[in-house]
Design a protein around this motif. Structure first.
Motif, PDB file in Angstrom:
ATOM      1  N   THR A 125      94.644 -10.527-118.526  1.00 21.52           N
ATOM      2  CA  THR A 125      93.869 -10.719-119.758  1.00 21.52           C
ATOM      3  C   THR A 125      93.380  -9.369-120.281  1.00 21.52           C
ATOM      4  OG1 THR A 125      92.002 -11.919-120.737  1.00 21.52           O
ATOM      5  CG2 THR A 125      91.679 -11.101-118.504  1.00 21.52           C
ATOM      6  N   ALA A 126      93.221  -9.300-121.589  1.00 20.92           N
ATOM      7  CA  ALA A 126      92.821  -8.054-122.247  1.00 20.92           C
ATOM      8  C   ALA A 126      91.580  -7.450-121.626  1.00 20.92           C
ATOM      9  CB  ALA A 126      92.563  -8.326-123.728  1.00 20.92           C
ATOM     10  N   GLY A 127      91.629  -6.175-121.254  1.00 18.12           N
ATOM     11  CA  GLY A 127      90.454  -5.480-120.756  1.00 18.12           C
ATOM     12  C   GLY A 127      90.316  -5.538-119.242  1.00 18.12           C
ATOM     13  N   ALA A 132      87.646 -10.310-119.315  1.00 16.58           N
ATOM     14  CA  ALA A 132      87.209  -9.066-118.682  1.00 16.58           C
ATOM     15  C   ALA A 132      85.694  -9.054-118.467  1.00 16.58           C
ATOM     16  CB  ALA A 132      87.634  -7.868-119.536  1.00 16.58           C
TER      17      ALA A 132
END
Lengths: 392, 392, 392, 392
Positions: B313-315, B363
């Motif tokens: 996932t992003a981050g 995140a």
């Protein structure tokens, strides 16, 4: 206790005058009214013409399967609570008489669920892009982006006017923010990303420059899309643009936006007919938001069972748009994404409302419910409950 | 139920044609496939050449110790679940045949844990500096800084372009923010602080001015460093800079960044070989992020056992960089910091995913899991569990 | 197990050479060392000259009351854990031999607690003003203001340079923000409010303009004050300003700031002597922050029992300053506010560390513990526990 | 234990000198004082003239119903705790002697509760608009807007000076932000929305331009309104504006604002008399905030039973204004909205204070309690408890 079981009436004839007088008397009585199969005066396949001539039932014991009219706003109000009894009708007959409308519950959603393989990475789950916002309406973009991420999209970016830069970057650290050349509104939607799902229209306004930007964007965009809010209003005023939508584009109008889009209707059945015809004409998934959200695509209708009156709150629709965009970015086909997303959105609200009550259920709180709603998919099934149409 | 126990095959020969046909039949069957020791068609020390000729095992009962191929993406996918049985092989023999790759679990991490003496103070735990960010990508810096603080660094500062000032100061009140002279990107990385750990590269972009700034910074910096994201991309395009890295610098590329850095590979074994050679050449700790993150340093490999598909996932990578920087600031040597940090990051995700499911693990949520992951280090051990490679 | 009970040694003589050799041997042994009353080689009223000649005790069973040296950094490190046994000494004798240092625990704090009458209002609880911040260091002000509010102050305002405006207003909606004429630093501290407590210095910097602003402010301010961080550094370089402090001003230096303020010391006892002399000279409450924070005022010392090594984290001191300011605004006299605030701050950290571990205990998390620390004041007493000086 | 049961005294005569001496002696005694029906020296329908001549009761056992003086600040302080016993007085007599003041508890509130029908939507729950803010005082608007949303308003917008734009948009993503032409203050309140409830005045300041803007707004506004804070101060200085308020406008002054509005009073009874007269003259709902908030409208008074001393905190009043605005937007008539909102606000605080203690109960924390306060409405009733006027 009054038992309303005047069978023949419910099917297709308006009740005789003397029956209507009885119904009026019953409705003013304080007695508890139990309707059998369907409240007298309701029709299974037609709208109600004379609303005085329908039993207001406290409880409906219906047979074999719930009726479409239980879920529509104009007729659903005649049932306070209902429950379906299996009376042993021949199942072969039932499957042949299947209607065009199906209920969507946990089982229907699980059938299309895409499990996460262990050896996957961020790219496996796609890139969602939320395009929207204008001066004073940046929160909608934040909510949709957060929801897209919580729905499982690997990356989530936002595309906003410059006045949204600090706001979105502060509130949504997980995502990249791209800015338009416009200070207070979108004027030229242009980016180098290659998203797998685009959600567009929330908080966007309908300024002329934005209409042009959206129009140009539509003419070149090939990414699966969710179109919401002001982008729907722009489409409604510029019907020629409708043909530019990629096949399977998802539209999520609220009631007034729907009316602008497909025109007025006489009653709920008229609305459904127009919606199906519109969906066919433009090959789009049409989401009719309401207590029971109804999804229309390729001639079929899907009635969602989750959700509650607490979700009638600012930003709730932005959260839905974000969820749908996030699911499409992960590769769910538009119809599956919509059925799944509408279910998840309602389930998230149902889980959270236990902690907040209807009034204090906010969009941010619904977003926090998305994770629990995913977990709930794999929780042991609860037994089917009575459906309540009114807060007790 | 099918039992796959054609022992000899797994070792070094590709299966004969008739065996391959059997394998193909088994893989299309609905039966539950139990493999013994290793699925037929997998090799212990080589990549798979013919992916049609490998048993797709529902469950693997392996002997004495898990095999390296269980953890590599190309081969791990052939095992849905696996478990290791102790079959009483001579332990002296085992210790002599030790491979170059070791598993890293709680025991391995605890061995290097540095307890906190009572009479310590903020300075005892060092000063971490996160350098990065560019217009629209400031959130990465916020996430990394928060993670560095949660990892125990006494002080955490950030160094960002001026467009990040209000964003970082609002979202991260515990840290000081230093700004570059550049408005939208880093152009001159220069500061008077004396940090004990630097994390650099996240959200930084690869603008020419930033390349120069990074290059100048590398030539003078002596502080232990974690290099991530765009800083890796800059190194990949400017290989001469690699020699400027202080010994023991940690690099945390994702798969595509790794490829830019060390070149393409034929298969997972080729990737490992190149990675080990790169790590030796530049005396750096190389982190190969994945379902089982693999750390390579001084010819040895360390396979992490924590983490789950929700962390794609992003981050999530920014959080890892922050944790590593925070541990190095506390005085953990680079390899120990990396082994510990990769473990903690995965464990934080494993703890949080119980509350969010894979999709809604973000995140920010992983950061909140860092504390519980530290506490978990000293919690009573759970019994060893079956390793699942696929979401059930 | 080794029992260290060479009584006479602890009192005032350095050990003989042969004893020293025994001590060295014991300290290198793996055996568990139990010291009786006080580890051999420690003195009750003097610093240790020869650190090789002190038993490193795993556990100390002390008599009647703990010794001052247990709480001082240089000597506390020789005790890993300790416990006090009541051996029935004559209590009249004890009260006559009372030292100048008292322990501060829940009972001591409760004695000065000011209950909240029902018919009180916002004004009853005063107005706290936090003055500080400079470019890149605004978070300190946010943390202190939040802490002042959680400590019970009726109103909390902040006074910051203009670059802090959006940051503080976004992160702290409960308070008013006043801005200096300076863009990036304080240049003229001037306001129309009438606060009952002022906290000044955090994140303020020591720019010449700020030194002037602080100096002018000191010369006119009559409100009870907490002076911290850069304001202490300014005082240390401009000793003449010390005389401008209102009586009972609270100073909260960390070790380096303390040194700048009172000069270097030879050992912990030298530090205490200088601190008491400084406190007397300027009639100020001096807080010596550490594992056991020590408060000095009017010749007496107060040793705090709460807190843990996780509190050695960025912003923890800003939170303490906020708590003290908030208590003084409520009308607690400076010494009582300091004793109470230091206790609460440590207790908040002790409560929160159970959920985060030492590493992930951050200043924001400590703030969330202030409420539970207040509630804990009235919780049923726990039985006295062994004091651990080292993380197990 | 002293039992104070000198019945006749309480009714209407000041006590004789010898009685007064006894009272003074009792009040200095350490004995526990139990008063029967009403503490000697208190009058049921008059203020106390000689405060030395009233028993300070530790506990009051009162008969049949609590007395108005128990709830007023000047007299409530003489009771530490009280409880009401039913002594079997003739109920017919009681209903005929009903006073002008009624207690508002859960039952009274539930009687007016508007349930949420299933087939409702966002528009069903109205649009609340919060108008206020000025440079450095934007947080008040954020708190009120959040509270209005949590109180159930379908949409919530804010109208602020331009310096509040980024602050409000970042902290309140669910709402639209409209900005005034003024940079630092409101100068021209003009918008195209059609809200159903307006809350105005918080953080607004009393700059001349703002006075004009408010005056012009009053002269054209027809939407139900809550007027608070600086808007009350403006009204107090410009009494002619009072006639411009729509019927049923709600005013929520704190004690000082109330005084500016209705003039000084001799004692609590004088205050009530002036408040009732003011409320009648301008046909407005007047909220007298305090430990027991008192609502006055159309000659009647409503005494709220919820709330606690922890709510004497910055922003608590802004939260109340938001709740009232949100309820009025949903269609609750002004008096019902006020009775309900004041109850909810206090109940939210009572629920949250269990987790924070009095000191750490902040406005943001009260907002989080609004949802639980709604849920609590439908929770099984707790048994009536003793009312404590002092923190134990």
């Amino acid at each position: 206790i009054i038992v309303d079981a005047i069978f023949g009436i419910g099917l297709n004839r308006p009740p005789a005058d003397w029956v209507k007088r009885i119904i009026a008397d019953l409705n003013t009585s304080d007695a508890f009214t139990l309707a059998v199969d369907i409240p007298s005066g309701l029709f299974m396949e037609r709208a109600v013409e004379d609303r005085e001539a329908v039993i207001q039932a406290d409880y409906v014991l219906s047979f074999q399967s719930p009726k479409l009219v239980f879920f529509l706003p104009e007729t659903g109000v005649f049932l306070n609570q209902w429950e379906v009894l299996d009376i042993g009708l021949d199942r072969t007959f039932l499957s042949q008489t299947e209607t065009d409308f199906g209920l969507v519950g946990k089982n229907e959603v699980l059938a299309g669920y895409r499990p996460r393989p262990k050896f996957s990475h961020k790219g496996t789950y796609g890139h969602a892009l939320v395009i929207g916002g204008s001066y004073g309406k940046m929160g909608a973009v934040v909510l949709a982006a957060q929801a897209a991420l919580k729905a499982g999209s690997g990356l989530v970016s936002t595309y906003v006017p410059q006045c949204g830069y600090t706001i979105v970057q502060t509130a949504f650290p997980e995502g990249m923010t791209l800015t338009d050349t416009g200070e207070r509104k979108l004027t030229d939607i242009d980016y180098a990303l290659e998203p797998q799902g685009v959600g567009i229209g929330i908080g966007m306004g309908t300024d002329k420059a934005t209409v042009n930007a959206f129009s140009n964007f539509l003419s070149k965009n090939k990414t699966p899309m969710v179109i919401d809010a002001d982008a729907i209003n722009i489409l409604a005023k510029n019907k020629a643009l409708l043909k530019e939508m990629p096949k399977g584009t998802v539209l999520t109008p609220h009631p007034k936006e729907l009316q602008r889009l497909i025109g007025s209707w006489k009653d709920d059945f008229g609305k459904l007919k127009k919606a199906r015809s519109f969906s066919k004409k433009y090959d789009c998934v049409l989401v009719i938001k309401g207590a029971h959200t109804l999804i229309v695509y390729q001639g079929k209708g899907y009635i969602n069972v989750t959700g509650n009156p607490g979700m009638a709150t600012a930003g709730s629709g932005d959260v839905l748009t974000g969820i749908l965009t996030g699911l499409m970015a992960q590769g769910y086909p538009p119809l599956q994404a919509t059925i799944f997303g509408v279910y998840l959105h309602g389930r998230a609200g149902d889980i959270q409302v236990e902690h907040t009550g209807y009034q204090a259920l906010t969009a941010s709180v619904i977003i926090e419910g998305i994770g629990p709603a995913f977990l709930d998919l794999f929780a042991p099934p609860e037994k089917q409950e009575v459906v309540a149409n009114k807060e007790e």
